[in-house]
Design a protein around this motif. Structure first.
Motif, PDB file in Angstrom:
ATOM      1  N   GLU A   1      -9.387  -0.369 -15.698  1.00 30.91           N
ATOM      2  CA  GLU A   1     -10.514  -0.268 -14.784  1.00 30.91           C
ATOM      3  C   GLU A   1     -10.101  -0.903 -13.463  1.00 30.91           C
ATOM      4  N   ASN A   2     -10.874  -0.627 -12.433  1.00 30.05           N
ATOM      5  CA  ASN A   2     -10.624  -1.215 -11.114  1.00 30.05           C
ATOM      6  C   ASN A   2      -9.230  -0.889 -10.590  1.00 30.05           C
ATOM      7  N   LEU A   3      -8.843   0.376 -10.707  1.00 22.77           N
ATOM      8  CA  LEU A   3      -7.578   0.841 -10.128  1.00 22.77           C
ATOM      9  C   LEU A   3      -7.810   1.271  -8.687  1.00 22.77           C
ATOM     10  N   GLN A   4      -6.824   1.038  -7.850  1.00 26.27           N
ATOM     11  CA  GLN A   4      -6.915   1.490  -6.464  1.00 26.27           C
ATOM     12  C   GLN A   4      -5.538   1.856  -5.945  1.00 26.27           C
ATOM     13  N   ILE A   5      -5.520   2.800  -5.008  1.00 20.64           N
ATOM     14  CA  ILE A   5      -4.271   3.220  -4.371  1.00 20.64           C
ATOM     15  C   ILE A   5      -4.404   2.973  -2.880  1.00 20.64           C
ATOM     16  N   CYS A   6      -3.424   2.285  -2.298  1.00 19.83           N
ATOM     17  CA  CYS A   6      -3.525   1.924  -0.879  1.00 19.83           C
ATOM     18  C   CYS A   6      -2.138   1.645  -0.310  1.00 19.83           C
ATOM     19  N   TYR A   7      -2.062   1.610   1.011  1.00 21.60           N
ATOM     20  CA  TYR A   7      -0.851   1.138   1.678  1.00 21.60           C
ATOM     21  C   TYR A   7      -0.843  -0.390   1.614  1.00 21.60           C
ATOM     22  N   LEU A   8       0.330  -0.966   1.354  1.00 18.22           N
ATOM     23  CA  LEU A   8       0.438  -2.415   1.295  1.00 18.22           C
ATOM     24  C   LEU A   8       0.526  -3.020   2.694  1.00 18.22           C
ATOM     25  N   THR A   9      -0.039  -4.182   2.836  1.00 20.96           N
ATOM     26  CA  THR A   9       0.050  -4.925   4.089  1.00 20.96           C
ATOM     27  C   THR A   9       1.427  -5.591   4.168  1.00 20.96           C
ATOM     28  N   PRO A  10       1.851  -6.049   5.347  1.00 19.99           N
ATOM     29  CA  PRO A  10       3.138  -6.753   5.459  1.00 19.99           C
ATOM     30  C   PRO A  10       3.250  -7.946   4.508  1.00 19.99           C
TER      31      PRO A  10
ATOM     32  N   MET B   1       8.479   3.348   8.040  1.00 11.38           N
ATOM     33  CA  MET B   1       8.266   3.363   6.606  1.00 11.38           C
ATOM     34  C   MET B   1       6.897   2.761   6.261  1.00 11.38           C
ATOM     35  N   LYS B   2       6.328   3.233   5.145  1.00 11.40           N
ATOM     36  CA  LYS B   2       5.132   2.634   4.570  1.00 11.40           C
ATOM     37  C   LYS B   2       5.348   2.468   3.071  1.00 11.40           C
ATOM     38  N   VAL B   3       4.614   1.540   2.474  1.00  7.56           N
ATOM     39  CA  VAL B   3       4.691   1.318   1.030  1.00  7.56           C
ATOM     40  C   VAL B   3       3.325   1.627   0.427  1.00  7.56           C
ATOM     41  N   VAL B   4       3.311   2.557  -0.524  1.00  2.42           N
ATOM     42  CA  VAL B   4       2.078   2.915  -1.222  1.00  2.42           C
ATOM     43  C   VAL B   4       2.106   2.258  -2.594  1.00  2.42           C
ATOM     44  N   ALA B   5       0.996   1.666  -2.986  1.00  8.01           N
ATOM     45  CA  ALA B   5       0.933   0.970  -4.269  1.00  8.01           C
ATOM     46  C   ALA B   5      -0.275   1.403  -5.070  1.00  8.01           C
ATOM     47  N   LEU B   6      -0.117   1.393  -6.379  1.00 13.00           N
ATOM     48  CA  LEU B   6      -1.251   1.480  -7.282  1.00 13.00           C
ATOM     49  C   LEU B   6      -1.496   0.078  -7.803  1.00 13.00           C
ATOM     50  N   LYS B   7      -2.719  -0.404  -7.637  1.00  9.94           N
ATOM     51  CA  LYS B   7      -3.073  -1.751  -8.071  1.00  9.94           C
ATOM     52  C   LYS B   7      -4.040  -1.690  -9.248  1.00  9.94           C
ATOM     53  N   HIS B   8      -3.847  -2.612 -10.174  1.00  9.73           N
ATOM     54  CA  HIS B   8      -4.770  -2.776 -11.292  1.00  9.73           C
ATOM     55  C   HIS B   8      -5.364  -4.174 -11.199  1.00  9.73           C
ATOM     56  N   GLU B   9      -6.662  -4.234 -10.943  1.00 10.68           N
ATOM     57  CA  GLU B   9      -7.349  -5.512 -10.758  1.00 10.68           C
ATOM     58  C   GLU B   9      -6.636  -6.347  -9.696  1.00 10.68           C
ATOM     59  N   ASN B  10      -6.311  -5.672  -8.604  1.00  7.83           N
ATOM     60  CA  ASN B  10      -5.661  -6.271  -7.429  1.00  7.83           C
ATOM     61  C   ASN B  10      -4.224  -6.724  -7.685  1.00  7.83           C
ATOM     62  N   GLN B  11      -3.642  -6.318  -8.824  1.00  5.30           N
ATOM     63  CA  GLN B  11      -2.250  -6.624  -9.144  1.00  5.30           C
ATOM     64  C   GLN B  11      -1.439  -5.346  -8.985  1.00  5.30           C
ATOM     65  N   VAL B  12      -0.303  -5.409  -8.280  1.00  7.48           N
ATOM     66  CA  VAL B  12       0.515  -4.208  -8.073  1.00  7.48           C
ATOM     67  C   VAL B  12       1.124  -3.757  -9.396  1.00  7.48           C
ATOM     68  N   ALA B  13       0.838  -2.510  -9.773  1.00  9.38           N
ATOM     69  CA  ALA B  13       1.369  -1.936 -11.006  1.00  9.38           C
ATOM     70  C   ALA B  13       2.549  -1.011 -10.737  1.00  9.38           C
ATOM     71  N   ALA B  14       2.540  -0.342  -9.583  1.00 12.61           N
ATOM     72  CA  ALA B  14       3.616   0.586  -9.232  1.00 12.61           C
ATOM     73  C   ALA B  14       3.641   0.765  -7.718  1.00 12.61           C
ATOM     74  N   VAL B  15       4.827   1.060  -7.188  1.00 13.51           N
ATOM     75  CA  VAL B  15       4.968   1.267  -5.749  1.00 13.51           C
ATOM     76  C   VAL B  15       5.916   2.432  -5.478  1.00 13.51           C
ATOM     77  N   THR B  16       5.723   3.035  -4.318  1.00 10.72           N
ATOM     78  CA  THR B  16       6.682   4.002  -3.795  1.00 10.72           C
ATOM     79  C   THR B  16       6.736   3.824  -2.286  1.00 10.72           C
ATOM     80  N   CYS B  17       7.870   4.159  -1.684  1.00 10.43           N
ATOM     81  CA  CYS B  17       8.039   4.006  -0.241  1.00 10.43           C
ATOM     82  C   CYS B  17       8.084   5.377   0.423  1.00 10.43           C
ATOM     83  N   VAL B  18       7.479   5.462   1.602  1.00 14.78           N
ATOM     84  CA  VAL B  18       7.470   6.690   2.395  1.00 14.78           C
ATOM     85  C   VAL B  18       8.274   6.449   3.667  1.00 14.78           C
ATOM     86  N   LYS B  19       9.242   7.327   3.912  1.00 17.19           N
ATOM     87  CA  LYS B  19      10.093   7.195   5.098  1.00 17.19           C
ATOM     88  C   LYS B  19       9.817   8.364   6.029  1.00 17.19           C
ATOM     89  N   TYR B  20       9.885   8.101   7.355  1.00 16.86           N
ATOM     90  CA  TYR B  20       9.443   9.101   8.321  1.00 16.86           C
ATOM     91  C   TYR B  20      10.513   9.578   9.297  1.00 16.86           C
TER      92      TYR B  20
END
Length: 232
Positions: free
Chosen positions: A79-88, A114-133
């Motif tokens: 529960e409480n999953l979210q997907i967002c760009y990570l802050t510095p 570059m940006k880093v996209v993360a899936l968070k579970h209860e505000n804990q990073v569960a997985a990440v991927t990086c986007v390059k431009y």
């Protein structure tokens, strides 16, 4: 780095948590056994040779996010999953990711490359991927991106969240975020021997465009050769 709107999902209990955790006793040995069990023996041998300075093998240049596919479903009690760009600050705090140099990624994110996209579970990073431009350099070969293109680097899922279909889920929602930015083509590279990566990308209808064979010896001698070109 501008944060995007979070995506929240709720799932039912299906699987027990994976027992291997980063930093625990005999972690590397357990991780090696896990890789072998999941059909990554050749990939493991290849990684060992790379440490000796012998880096050679085939890889795919892949087009992602261009076809229709269903949203992957996450397995497990979440529960409480979210997907967002990570802050510095969040990027700097990432730990235990072997391919991830947080200082380099932070520097690239601050200048917009570059940006880093993360899936968070209860505000804990569960997985990440990086986007390059801008430009992608892989085994000494350069791939130049236009203003409407992006490249997805390695996907990393923390051990306690593996086996729950998180990688395809995060990848799918990364496509949606990039399309909202105006990105029209999304690329990635898949090692020929990485069965796990090929499998999860196939679930998302990713299409190989080119098959290359690269040779890099002791970081000095190198060459990349086209083996096959596929129809997009």
């Amino acid at each position: 780095m501008k944060a995007e709107t979070d995506t929240t999902v709720v799932c039912k209990i299906i699987h027990r948590p994976v027992k291997i955790k980063e930093g625990e006793k005999f972690y590397k040995l357990k991780l090696l056994w896990s890789r072998i069990r999941h059909g990554l023996l050749l990939m493991t041998i290849k990684d060992f040779l790379v440490k000796l300075g012998i880096d050679m093998g085939p890889y795919f240049w892949v087009l992602e996010g261009s076809g229709d596919c269903m949203e992957p479903k996450i397995r497990g009690d979440f529960e409480n999953l979210q997907i967002c760009y990570l802050t510095p600050d969040e990027i700097a705090a990432l730990k235990d990711i072997t391919f991830f140099n947080s200082e380099d990624v932070l520097r690239s994110s601050q200048n917009g490359r570059m940006k880093v996209v993360a899936l968070k579970h209860e505000n804990q990073v569960a997985a990440v991927t990086c986007v390059k431009y801008d430009i992608v350099i892989f085994k000494k070969k350069s791939f130049h991106l236009s203003s409407h293109e992006a490249y997805l680097l390695n996907m990393y899922t923390y051990q306690s969240y593996r086996g729950k279909n998180i990688a395809p889920y995060l990848r799918y929602h990364t496509y949606q975020m990039l399309k909202k930015e105006g990105v029209q083509k999304i690329y990635s590279i898949t090692d020929y021997f990485n069965r796990s990566s090929r499998k999860f990308k196939s679930k998302l209808n990713a299409k190989p465009l080119n098959l290359y064979f690269a040779i890099v010896l002791f970081k000095k001698l190198h060459g990349t050769y086209m083996i096959k070109r596929y129809r997009a």
